[in-house]
Design a protein around this motif. Structure first.
Motif, PDB file in Angstrom:
ATOM      1  N   GLY A   1       0.858  -1.035   0.161  1.00  0.00           N
ATOM      2  CA  GLY A   1      -0.436   0.134  -0.019  1.00  0.00           C
ATOM      3  C   GLY A   1       0.962   1.177   0.228  1.00  0.00           C
ATOM      4  O   GLY A   1       0.404   2.602  -0.893  1.00  0.00           O
ATOM      5  N   PHE A   2       2.346   1.580   0.463  1.00  0.00           N
ATOM      6  CA  PHE A   2       3.266   2.809   0.764  1.00  0.00           C
ATOM      7  C   PHE A   2       3.763   1.813   0.164  1.00  0.00           C
ATOM      8  O   PHE A   2       4.491   0.756   0.570  1.00  0.00           O
ATOM      9  N   GLN A   3       5.379   2.748  -0.289  1.00  0.00           N
ATOM     10  CA  GLN A   3       6.726   2.593  -0.526  1.00  0.00           C
ATOM     11  C   GLN A   3       7.326   2.945   0.433  1.00  0.00           C
ATOM     12  O   GLN A   3       7.713   4.031   0.503  1.00  0.00           O
TER      13      GLN A   3
ATOM     14  N   ARG B   1       9.356  -7.045  -9.550  1.00  0.00           N
ATOM     15  CA  ARG B   1       8.679  -7.979  -9.580  1.00  0.00           C
ATOM     16  C   ARG B   1       7.882  -7.598  -8.463  1.00  0.00           C
ATOM     17  O   ARG B   1       8.590  -8.203  -6.801  1.00  0.00           O
ATOM     18  N   ILE B   2       6.676  -7.809  -8.614  1.00  0.00           N
ATOM     19  CA  ILE B   2       6.049  -8.060  -6.900  1.00  0.00           C
ATOM     20  C   ILE B   2       5.296  -8.720  -6.086  1.00  0.00           C
ATOM     21  O   ILE B   2       4.810 -10.483  -6.866  1.00  0.00           O
ATOM     22  N   GLU B   3       5.909  -8.949  -5.242  1.00  0.00           N
ATOM     23  CA  GLU B   3       6.000 -10.350  -4.323  1.00  0.00           C
ATOM     24  C   GLU B   3       4.358 -10.347  -3.724  1.00  0.00           C
ATOM     25  O   GLU B   3       3.800 -10.415  -2.398  1.00  0.00           O
ATOM     26  N   ASN B   4       3.622 -10.451  -4.506  1.00  0.00           N
ATOM     27  CA  ASN B   4       2.024 -10.542  -3.585  1.00  0.00           C
ATOM     28  C   ASN B   4       1.531 -11.772  -4.389  1.00  0.00           C
ATOM     29  O   ASN B   4       1.531 -13.221  -4.437  1.00  0.00           O
ATOM     30  N   THR B   5       1.166 -11.883  -2.998  1.00  0.00           N
ATOM     31  CA  THR B   5      -0.475 -13.582  -2.562  1.00  0.00           C
ATOM     32  C   THR B   5      -1.602 -13.367  -3.421  1.00  0.00           C
ATOM     33  O   THR B   5      -1.985 -15.355  -2.800  1.00  0.00           O
ATOM     34  N   ASP B   6      -2.102 -12.510  -3.019  1.00  0.00           N
ATOM     35  CA  ASP B   6      -3.638 -12.766  -4.444  1.00  0.00           C
ATOM     36  C   ASP B   6      -3.411 -11.427  -5.318  1.00  0.00           C
ATOM     37  O   ASP B   6      -2.740 -10.729  -5.499  1.00  0.00           O
ATOM     38  N   THR B   7      -4.403 -11.718  -5.673  1.00  0.00           N
ATOM     39  CA  THR B   7      -4.821 -10.440  -6.666  1.00  0.00           C
ATOM     40  C   THR B   7      -6.188  -9.264  -6.254  1.00  0.00           C
ATOM     41  O   THR B   7      -6.837  -9.045  -7.391  1.00  0.00           O
TER      42      THR B   7
ATOM     43  N   ARG C   1      -7.983  -6.388  -5.065  1.00  0.00           N
ATOM     44  CA  ARG C   1      -7.922  -4.317  -5.983  1.00  0.00           C
ATOM     45  C   ARG C   1      -6.961  -4.190  -4.711  1.00  0.00           C
ATOM     46  O   ARG C   1      -6.287  -3.082  -5.785  1.00  0.00           O
ATOM     47  N   GLU C   2      -6.937  -4.431  -3.882  1.00  0.00           N
ATOM     48  CA  GLU C   2      -5.591  -3.897  -3.093  1.00  0.00           C
ATOM     49  C   GLU C   2      -4.348  -3.713  -3.535  1.00  0.00           C
ATOM     50  O   GLU C   2      -3.177  -3.108  -3.466  1.00  0.00           O
TER      51      GLU C   2
ATOM     52  N   GLU D   1      -3.807  -2.064  -6.333  1.00  0.00           N
ATOM     53  CA  GLU D   1      -3.549   0.147  -6.542  1.00  0.00           C
ATOM     54  C   GLU D   1      -2.629  -0.213  -5.716  1.00  0.00           C
ATOM     55  O   GLU D   1      -1.754   0.550  -6.603  1.00  0.00           O
ATOM     56  N   ALA D   2      -1.324  -1.167  -4.443  1.00  0.00           N
ATOM     57  CA  ALA D   2      -0.574  -1.027  -4.836  1.00  0.00           C
ATOM     58  C   ALA D   2       0.930  -0.974  -5.013  1.00  0.00           C
ATOM     59  O   ALA D   2       1.716  -0.581  -5.109  1.00  0.00           O
ATOM     60  N   THR D   3       0.703  -1.986  -6.442  1.00  0.00           N
ATOM     61  CA  THR D   3       1.353  -2.036  -7.115  1.00  0.00           C
ATOM     62  C   THR D   3       1.455  -0.920  -8.186  1.00  0.00           C
ATOM     63  O   THR D   3       2.303  -0.771  -8.679  1.00  0.00           O
ATOM     64  N   GLU D   4       0.722  -0.019  -8.125  1.00  0.00           N
ATOM     65  CA  GLU D   4       0.304   1.517  -9.376  1.00  0.00           C
ATOM     66  C   GLU D   4       1.300   2.229  -8.620  1.00  0.00           C
ATOM     67  O   GLU D   4       1.760   3.054  -8.860  1.00  0.00           O
ATOM     68  N   HIS D   5       0.958   2.095  -7.313  1.00  0.00           N
ATOM     69  CA  HIS D   5       1.864   2.489  -5.515  1.00  0.00           C
ATOM     70  C   HIS D   5       3.214   2.954  -6.363  1.00  0.00           C
ATOM     71  O   HIS D   5       3.996   3.639  -6.239  1.00  0.00           O
ATOM     72  N   VAL D   6       3.190   1.380  -5.973  1.00  0.00           N
ATOM     73  CA  VAL D   6       4.874   1.094  -6.215  1.00  0.00           C
ATOM     74  C   VAL D   6       5.746   1.462  -7.588  1.00  0.00           C
ATOM     75  O   VAL D   6       6.764   2.198  -7.332  1.00  0.00           O
TER      76      VAL D   6
END
Length: 418
Positions: free
Chosen positions: A16-18, A43-49, A51-52, A55-60
């Motif tokens: 959510g924030f960098q 590479r985004i270390e995500n474990t789900d997809t 909406r949060e 958004e966090a990905t875009e923020h990064v």
RNA sequence: GGCCCAUUCGUCUAGUGGCCUAGGACACCGCCCUCUCACGGCGGCGGCACGGGUUCGAAUCCCGUAUGGGCCUCCA
């Protein structure tokens, strides 16, 4: 062909924030990749997809773009390789290198000997295998875990250098054992020190700004941020501190990254940002200032902002200080406490100054001060207070010129009456 | 508790056995400049965590202690 080319990756968690500490680690990846003419993946270390996450990905990305830290190819997601990782986990089970446990799959660590590697910043590090726990690599619900997917992705992506925070040192022996079990080549590991707050604890809100976005809205320049961050845990030599992006790329080396954690020094950042601000061409300064104001939702008149820019360039070290310094040019002021006698005299004297420009205004006011038997300092204080509403302001004569005769006389008059 | 890592001025750091009576920068203090605030100039304060070794010689190498941090999650 030539030597294998460098490939690194920046691996943020979509929180959510960098965090600025993460940015510093990404910067080291970027500097290394650019200097080596290699690739830098995101590479985004995500474990789900959710909406949060989106958004966090875009923020990064926004944070990295602001700082000019770019990446090669499309953004990757850890989750994208989950199926592949799961297959590899089953393969390890089939080979007896992993086993099922309550529905989960655990990696079987070697029972004797040691794992070691030569860390590019910390030197040789060694762990006893029998101290390593059998790691869960696939949860009972079928989702692979971070410490499994991370090395698997590094393998799949052909990462040559894993440059990450020192909090991963303890994960490394397990990841190495996994990579070996998979028959993969090992990347070079480089664990960079953490960045702490003044109390030696992880940098957090209570220390001040922590996210890239906060530094941006406080009015720091990307070039200054990059320069400052590069020097947190790395140095070029014993005396160079101001370095352009280009110089940083040219000079960076993992060997010169220090091993001990650094404390984030906000005052030094302020100083450095001031250096960058002062070095800007006036045009560029005005342009950046205006853009910053617009980003903050402040719609003060463009021409006045640009005209005032040279007046503050040497005075402020962050754009965030501009509004307080120049508000008097755009909004009414209250001249509380300004000496009425001096203000009245100044108003009368200024009424006939021609033309209305700083040098003439200065001549008139200095003359006035002398006539009043006041030192310039004592005479100009009340005038400044009446006109700018503050004890600190840009140069008084330039400020008067910019404000215009009409408004200046009005304010002086109000103070004279008050 | 176990394992791993770190420890040079308040802060970021230079330093890889003699170049170190430890260098630079920020911060702080003083002076100069000066319409405020800044900028700039000059000067100052201030450090090798501690204890043992090794060596002709240690900030630098070794051991121990202390302190701080990280990891020890079916978190990332």
């Amino acid at each position: 062909m030539g030597a294998m080319s460098v490939k690194v990756r920046m691996a943020p968690s979509p929180t959510g924030f960098q965090h600025i500490g993460g940015v510093r680690t990404f910067l080291f990846n970027w500097l290394f990749a650019r200097q080596q003419g290699g690739e830098n993946l995101l590479r985004i270390e995500n474990t789900d997809t959710s909406r949060e996450v989106a958004e966090a990905t875009e923020h990064v990305q926004e944070s990295l773009r602001w700082l000019g830290i770019d990446w090669d190819g499309p953004v990757r997601f850890q989750l994208d390789t989950a199926d592949r990782a799961r297959d590899l986990a089953h393969q390890l089970v089939a080979e007896g290198k992993a086993y099922e446990d309550d529905g989960a799959i655990r990696f079987r660590q070697p029972t004797d000997g040691t794992v070691s590697w030569v860390d590019a910043v910390r030197g040789r590090i060694e762990f006893q295998n029998d101290k390593l726990a059998d790691l869960v690599i696939v949860r009972s619900d079928g989702r692979p875990t971070y410490n499994f997917v991370s090395p698997v992705d590094d393998m799949l992506d052909g990462i040559t250098h894993v440059i990450r925070g020192e909090d991963h040192v303890s994960n490394t022996p397990t990841q190495i054992n996994i990579l070996r079990a998979l028959g993969a080549d090992l990347p070079v590991y480089a664990h960079v020190p953490n960045i702490n707050g003044e109390d030696g604890r992880k940098l957090s809100k209570r220390h001040g700004a922590v996210s890239a976005a906060e530094f941006r809205s406080a009015g720091y320049l990307p070039a200054a941020m990059v320069n400052f961050l590069a020097l947190l845990g790395w140095s070029y030599d014993d005396k160079t501190t101001i370095m352009s992006r280009h110089e940083l790329v040219e000079r960076f080396s993992l060997e010169r990254v220090v091993r001990s954690p650094a404390t984030f020094d906000y005052k030094k950042l302020d100083w450095m940002n001031g250096v960058y601000l002062r070095n800007l061409e006036p045009q560029e300064y005005a342009h950046d200032l205006l853009r910053w104001l617009r980003e903050q939702g402040i719609d003060w008149d463009e021409r006045t902002v640009c005209a005032s820019a040279p007046l503050v360039q040497e005075k402020i070290e962050r754009f965030g200080q501009y509004p307080d310094m120049c508000r008097f040019l755009f909004e009414p002021v209250s001249p509380d406490g300004a000496d009425p006698r001096i203000c009245a005299a100044a108003r009368d004297r200024l009424a006939t100054v021609e033309p209305w420009e700083a040098s003439r205004i200065e001549d008139a006011l200095r003359e006035l001060a002398e006539e009043l038997g006041e030192k310039p300092r004592a005479a100009f204080g009340p005038i400044r207070l009446a006109v700018t509403g503050a004890k600190v302001s840009p140069g008084l004569f330039e400020s008067l010129e910019l404000l215009g005769r009409e408004t200046s006389l009005e304010r002086l008059g109000a103070a004279a009456a008050g």
